[in-house]
Design a protein around this motif. Sequence first.
Motif, PDB file in Angstrom:
ATOM      1  N   GLY A  30      32.133  46.177  29.340  1.00 44.75           N
ATOM      2  CA  GLY A  30      31.408  44.968  29.703  1.00 44.75           C
ATOM      3  C   GLY A  30      31.209  44.935  31.208  1.00 44.75           C
ATOM      4  N   LEU A  31      30.804  43.750  31.702  1.00 44.91           N
ATOM      5  CA  LEU A  31      30.446  43.613  33.117  1.00 44.91           C
ATOM      6  C   LEU A  31      31.525  44.128  34.076  1.00 44.91           C
ATOM      7  N   LEU A  32      32.770  43.951  33.730  1.00 43.84           N
ATOM      8  CA  LEU A  32      33.852  44.328  34.645  1.00 43.84           C
ATOM      9  C   LEU A  32      33.884  45.837  34.911  1.00 43.84           C
TER      10      LEU A  32
ATOM     11  N   HIS B  12      23.020  43.577  33.089  1.00 43.28           N
ATOM     12  CA  HIS B  12      23.902  42.576  32.480  1.00 43.28           C
ATOM     13  C   HIS B  12      24.248  41.464  33.470  1.00 43.28           C
ATOM     14  N   ARG B  13      24.457  41.841  34.726  1.00 46.28           N
ATOM     15  CA  ARG B  13      24.832  40.822  35.728  1.00 46.28           C
ATOM     16  C   ARG B  13      23.678  39.821  35.888  1.00 46.28           C
ATOM     17  N   LYS B  14      22.447  40.365  35.938  1.00 50.42           N
ATOM     18  CA  LYS B  14      21.266  39.508  36.096  1.00 50.42           C
ATOM     19  C   LYS B  14      21.121  38.587  34.873  1.00 50.42           C
TER      20      LYS B  14
ATOM     21  N   THR C 151      35.241  40.830  27.343  1.00 54.68           N
ATOM     22  CA  THR C 151      35.457  40.739  28.796  1.00 54.68           C
ATOM     23  C   THR C 151      35.583  39.279  29.230  1.00 54.68           C
ATOM     24  N   PHE C 152      34.643  38.450  28.794  1.00 56.89           N
ATOM     25  CA  PHE C 152      34.652  37.063  29.260  1.00 56.89           C
ATOM     26  C   PHE C 152      35.767  36.241  28.602  1.00 56.89           C
ATOM     27  N   MET C 153      36.083  36.603  27.376  1.00 56.21           N
ATOM     28  CA  MET C 153      37.183  35.892  26.695  1.00 56.21           C
ATOM     29  C   MET C 153      38.478  36.131  27.481  1.00 56.21           C
ATOM     30  N   PHE C 154      38.683  37.385  27.913  1.00 52.82           N
ATOM     31  CA  PHE C 154      39.908  37.706  28.638  1.00 52.82           C
ATOM     32  C   PHE C 154      39.845  37.217  30.089  1.00 52.82           C
ATOM     33  N   GLU C 155      38.800  37.686  30.828  1.00 57.80           N
ATOM     34  CA  GLU C 155      38.689  37.333  32.255  1.00 57.80           C
ATOM     35  C   GLU C 155      38.577  35.818  32.442  1.00 57.80           C
ATOM     36  N   GLY C 156      37.928  35.195  31.464  1.00 53.81           N
ATOM     37  CA  GLY C 156      37.653  33.761  31.607  1.00 53.81           C
ATOM     38  C   GLY C 156      38.857  32.873  31.367  1.00 53.81           C
TER      39      GLY C 156
ATOM     40  N   THR D 142      42.938  34.857  34.164  1.00 52.19           N
ATOM     41  CA  THR D 142      42.980  34.695  35.621  1.00 52.19           C
ATOM     42  C   THR D 142      43.167  33.227  36.013  1.00 52.19           C
ATOM     43  N   THR D 143      42.446  32.353  35.320  1.00 51.63           N
ATOM     44  CA  THR D 143      42.566  30.932  35.679  1.00 51.63           C
ATOM     45  C   THR D 143      43.947  30.402  35.268  1.00 51.63           C
ATOM     46  N   ALA D 144      44.487  30.934  34.149  1.00 52.02           N
ATOM     47  CA  ALA D 144      45.837  30.505  33.737  1.00 52.02           C
ATOM     48  C   ALA D 144      46.849  30.895  34.809  1.00 52.02           C
TER      49      ALA D 144
ATOM     50  N   LEU E 123      40.339  37.050  49.992  1.00 51.97           N
ATOM     51  CA  LEU E 123      39.478  37.703  48.998  1.00 51.97           C
ATOM     52  C   LEU E 123      39.919  37.460  47.550  1.00 51.97           C
ATOM     53  N   PRO E 124      40.255  36.225  47.164  1.00 52.49           N
ATOM     54  CA  PRO E 124      40.769  36.074  45.785  1.00 52.49           C
ATOM     55  C   PRO E 124      39.761  36.510  44.734  1.00 52.49           C
ATOM     56  N   PHE E 125      38.458  36.374  45.064  1.00 57.11           N
ATOM     57  CA  PHE E 125      37.429  36.734  44.080  1.00 57.11           C
ATOM     58  C   PHE E 125      36.712  38.023  44.483  1.00 57.11           C
TER      59      PHE E 125
ATOM     60  N   ILE F 223      31.987  36.907  39.029  1.00 58.96           N
ATOM     61  CA  ILE F 223      30.838  36.108  38.565  1.00 58.96           C
ATOM     62  C   ILE F 223      31.301  34.697  38.155  1.00 58.96           C
ATOM     63  N   GLY F 224      32.610  34.578  37.829  1.00 56.35           N
ATOM     64  CA  GLY F 224      33.102  33.300  37.295  1.00 56.35           C
ATOM     65  C   GLY F 224      33.809  32.441  38.332  1.00 56.35           C
ATOM     66  N   GLN F 225      33.597  32.729  39.641  1.00 56.54           N
ATOM     67  CA  GLN F 225      34.433  32.031  40.632  1.00 56.54           C
ATOM     68  C   GLN F 225      34.177  30.518  40.684  1.00 56.54           C
ATOM     69  N   GLN F 226      32.928  30.094  40.490  1.00 58.53           N
ATOM     70  CA  GLN F 226      32.666  28.641  40.519  1.00 58.53           C
ATOM     71  C   GLN F 226      33.276  27.970  39.293  1.00 58.53           C
ATOM     72  N   PHE F 227      33.177  28.676  38.165  1.00 59.92           N
ATOM     73  CA  PHE F 227      33.805  28.156  36.949  1.00 59.92           C
ATOM     74  C   PHE F 227      35.318  28.004  37.187  1.00 59.92           C
ATOM     75  N   ALA F 228      35.918  29.053  37.804  1.00 66.31           N
ATOM     76  CA  ALA F 228      37.373  29.048  38.035  1.00 66.31           C
ATOM     77  C   ALA F 228      37.772  27.901  38.949  1.00 66.31           C
ATOM     78  N   MET F 229      37.034  27.706  40.047  1.00 62.93           N
ATOM     79  CA  MET F 229      37.378  26.626  40.983  1.00 62.93           C
ATOM     80  C   MET F 229      37.235  25.272  40.287  1.00 62.93           C
TER      81      MET F 229
HETATM   82  C1  HEM Z   1      41.189  32.210  39.423  1.00 61.51           C
HETATM   83  C2  HEM Z   1      40.378  32.834  38.641  1.00 61.51           C
HETATM   84  C3  HEM Z   1      39.733  34.164  38.880  1.00 61.51           C
HETATM   85  C4  HEM Z   1      40.010  35.107  39.810  1.00 61.51           C
HETATM   86  C5  HEM Z   1      41.085  35.072  40.879  1.00 61.51           C
HETATM   87  C6  HEM Z   1      39.083  36.197  39.603  1.00 61.51           C
HETATM   88  C7  HEM Z   1      39.030  37.338  40.371  1.00 61.51           C
HETATM   89  C8  HEM Z   1      38.133  38.365  40.182  1.00 61.51           C
HETATM   90  C9  HEM Z   1      38.067  39.551  40.985  1.00 61.51           C
HETATM   91  C10 HEM Z   1      38.974  39.867  42.156  1.00 61.51           C
HETATM   92  C11 HEM Z   1      37.058  40.310  40.516  1.00 61.51           C
HETATM   93  C12 HEM Z   1      36.622  41.680  41.023  1.00 61.51           C
HETATM   94  C13 HEM Z   1      37.198  42.703  40.076  1.00 61.51           C
HETATM   95  C14 HEM Z   1      36.938  44.122  40.498  1.00 61.51           C
HETATM   96  O1  HEM Z   1      36.322  44.383  41.506  1.00 61.51           O
HETATM   97  O2  HEM Z   1      37.381  44.993  39.751  1.00 61.51           O
HETATM   98  C15 HEM Z   1      36.494  39.615  39.390  1.00 61.51           C
HETATM   99  C16 HEM Z   1      35.438  40.088  38.645  1.00 61.51           C
HETATM  100  C17 HEM Z   1      34.993  39.465  37.517  1.00 61.51           C
HETATM  101  N1  HEM Z   1      35.382  38.246  37.039  1.00 61.51           N
HETATM  102 FE1  HEM Z   1      36.741  37.028  37.849  1.00 61.51          FE
HETATM  103  N2  HEM Z   1      38.280  35.888  38.546  1.00 61.51           N
HETATM  104  C18 HEM Z   1      38.621  34.644  38.090  1.00 61.51           C
HETATM  105  C19 HEM Z   1      38.035  33.970  37.059  1.00 61.51           C
HETATM  106  C20 HEM Z   1      37.023  34.438  36.278  1.00 61.51           C
HETATM  107  C21 HEM Z   1      36.407  33.698  35.211  1.00 61.51           C
HETATM  108  C22 HEM Z   1      36.744  32.264  34.844  1.00 61.51           C
HETATM  109  C23 HEM Z   1      35.492  34.541  34.639  1.00 61.51           C
HETATM  110  C24 HEM Z   1      34.560  34.276  33.508  1.00 61.51           C
HETATM  111  C25 HEM Z   1      34.289  33.124  32.999  1.00 61.51           C
HETATM  112  C26 HEM Z   1      35.535  35.786  35.368  1.00 61.51           C
HETATM  113  C27 HEM Z   1      34.771  36.891  35.077  1.00 61.51           C
HETATM  114  C28 HEM Z   1      34.705  37.999  35.876  1.00 61.51           C
HETATM  115  C29 HEM Z   1      33.838  39.131  35.592  1.00 61.51           C
HETATM  116  C30 HEM Z   1      32.930  39.273  34.388  1.00 61.51           C
HETATM  117  C31 HEM Z   1      34.008  40.032  36.629  1.00 61.51           C
HETATM  118  C32 HEM Z   1      33.265  41.351  36.830  1.00 61.51           C
HETATM  119  C33 HEM Z   1      32.049  41.045  37.677  1.00 61.51           C
HETATM  120  C34 HEM Z   1      31.215  42.263  38.020  1.00 61.51           C
HETATM  121  O3  HEM Z   1      31.748  43.324  38.234  1.00 61.51           O
HETATM  122  O4  HEM Z   1      29.989  42.080  38.089  1.00 61.51           O
HETATM  123  N3  HEM Z   1      36.468  35.680  36.359  1.00 61.51           N
HETATM  124  N4  HEM Z   1      37.161  38.427  39.210  1.00 61.51           N
END
Ligand code: HEM
Length: 541
Positions: A200-202, A212-214, A386-391, A394-396, A519-521, A529-535
């Motif tokens: 997925g996107l990650l 996919h990002r677009k 990807t989104f189920m896990f990342e979403g 990280t926020t937990a 650089l948390p995000f 992509i989800g940083q605004q959602f996370a904040m």
């Molecule tokens: C406090 C919460 C979060 C933190 C600290 C965080 C942090 C990060 C970081 C550091 C990356 C870069 C990863 C890399 O370069 O390998 C990343 C990518 C990503 N995050 Fe988050 N994330 C958070 C929440 C979320 C949420 C809520 C979602 C989805 C709803 C999300 C979806 C993604 C995705 C899909 C990517 C890959 C983006 C790409 O490569 O285009 N994240 N996140």
Amino acid sequence: MSPRGCAGWTLPSNKDSHDLATNQPLKSFLFAQYWLRLPDYNCSKRRVRQDNECSLREPNRSSRNMTSVLERGLKPSWSWLGVDIYRVFHLAAVFGLTCVLLKVIQLYHRRQELIKAFSSFPSHPTHWLYGHVHELLQGEILNKTELWSQKYPYAFPLWFGSFSAFLNITHPDYAKAVFARGDPKDNVSYRHIVPWIGKGLLVLHGPKWYQHRKLLTPGFHYDILKLYVPLIADSTKVMLDKWEQLITQEKSVELFEHVSLMTLDSIMKCAFSYQSNCQTDRENSYIRAVFDLSYLVDQRLRIFPYHNDLIYWLSPHGFQFRKACQLAHRHTDKVIRERKESLKDEREREKVQKKRHLDFLDILLHAKDENGAGLSDEDLRAEVDTFMFEGHDTTASGISWLLYCMALYPEHQQRCREEIKEILGDRTTIQWDDLGKMTYSTMCIKESFRLYPPVPGVSRQLSKPITFHDGRTLPEGSLVAVSIYLIHRNPSMWKDPLVFDPWRFSPENVSDRHSHAFLPFAAGSRNCIGQQFAMTELKVA
Ligand code: HEM
């Protein structure tokens, strides 16, 4: 039969046999040796039956006939198949030894290349076999590397065994150089999560990642985030009601699992419009599977024989990993299946078409490329996983660490409480417009992200050589890890880095800071992509 028909193979030229770069000539040399002898053998067998054949190549007929008599006597019973077992064993042994020899040469070259590439970066002493792995035991990696970073500022190599090493970056100047480029994710650490979250996107790269990002970026537009605020507030209320009950038992409670269920509930409602009731169901197998998978992926990275797929799949941990993946996939499959089912209903389809803003799953299911083709089932599943896990994970982690900090520093907790009380007035739930007014609480969230970043590091594999600002370079193919955790604690960027001080994030203090010190995000095109959602979620919860 012509001599060529008998021998049929030629030895490689000297030039070829010296060319070890491709390893191929050495292999063909050994095979040629084997096959050059084979026709002699075949001829001597046929000679028993046809005599005169191959006379061109026979120096000593009587000894040959003797050999063939012996061979006939020793032949196993299945030689009637036309296969000689000894020849097969011989071939297998030569083949096996050749492969081992080639692998040893390849690994030797790899090690030499790595030593050369990292030679300008001093590092903590390494063990020739384990590298640094034996020092970086479970839970120790952050503390140990924090200690080493004081000795080796900017960056230092970290060896995982003898043949794999990363440059561990601990300074914003170095991180800036890496994030300014578009290198792909590394093929070591991210590879181990692919069987779980798919491509997925990650983990995607290149045009497919861009596409996919677009496609998915509109799913995180402010207008959509606004709609999520009441959904997240509802999930938070369920969690707090559970805590009200627990508090009466006067026992300590592990919060992370509760918070994970709450963030999972939120992402399911927001991104997938799915009411899971996962917080109140007695046992949630997806959350259990995510805990297990996170542990197993981390463990696999540390145990370097496990980097080999075959060894890992055959090991008990590999078995556990596959089982946990199945559980996780069952959960995401259910979400996709139910939505697809509901879309078969004409009224449901109309409802979606009338929606002003599509949710994340709507976007995925209705996506079409320029040829009108939708996402394949595999791509769709990977993005949902990807989104189920990342979403949620990280926020937990972010919320749990924030609660930890608030518990440790009650004076800051009190200030946040007062700020929020003032914003809410008589109301009991937060609304979108309130979020921008939570100045002090936002500073506390950021300070908690600084000390305890939910994603402590990211890594890349260089697609071309890199030169850092101080002139040190790394060649193409090198692995670099940006340690967000260590950058956030770098004393040259942060005064008294271990002190919890939300004022570091006041507007005047932020303006003087290095652009890549916080650089948390992550940063650059591959930022979160989800940083605004996370904040939003952190503020609401
Ligand atoms: C406090 C919460 C979060 C933190 C600290 C965080 C942090 C990060 C970081 C550091 C990356 C870069 C990863 C890399 O370069 O390998 C990343 C990518 C990503 N995050 Fe988050 N994330 C958070 C929440 C979320 C949420 C809520 C979602 C989805 C709803 C999300 C979806 C993604 C995705 C899909 C990517 C890959 C983006 C790409 O490569 O285009 N994240 N996140």
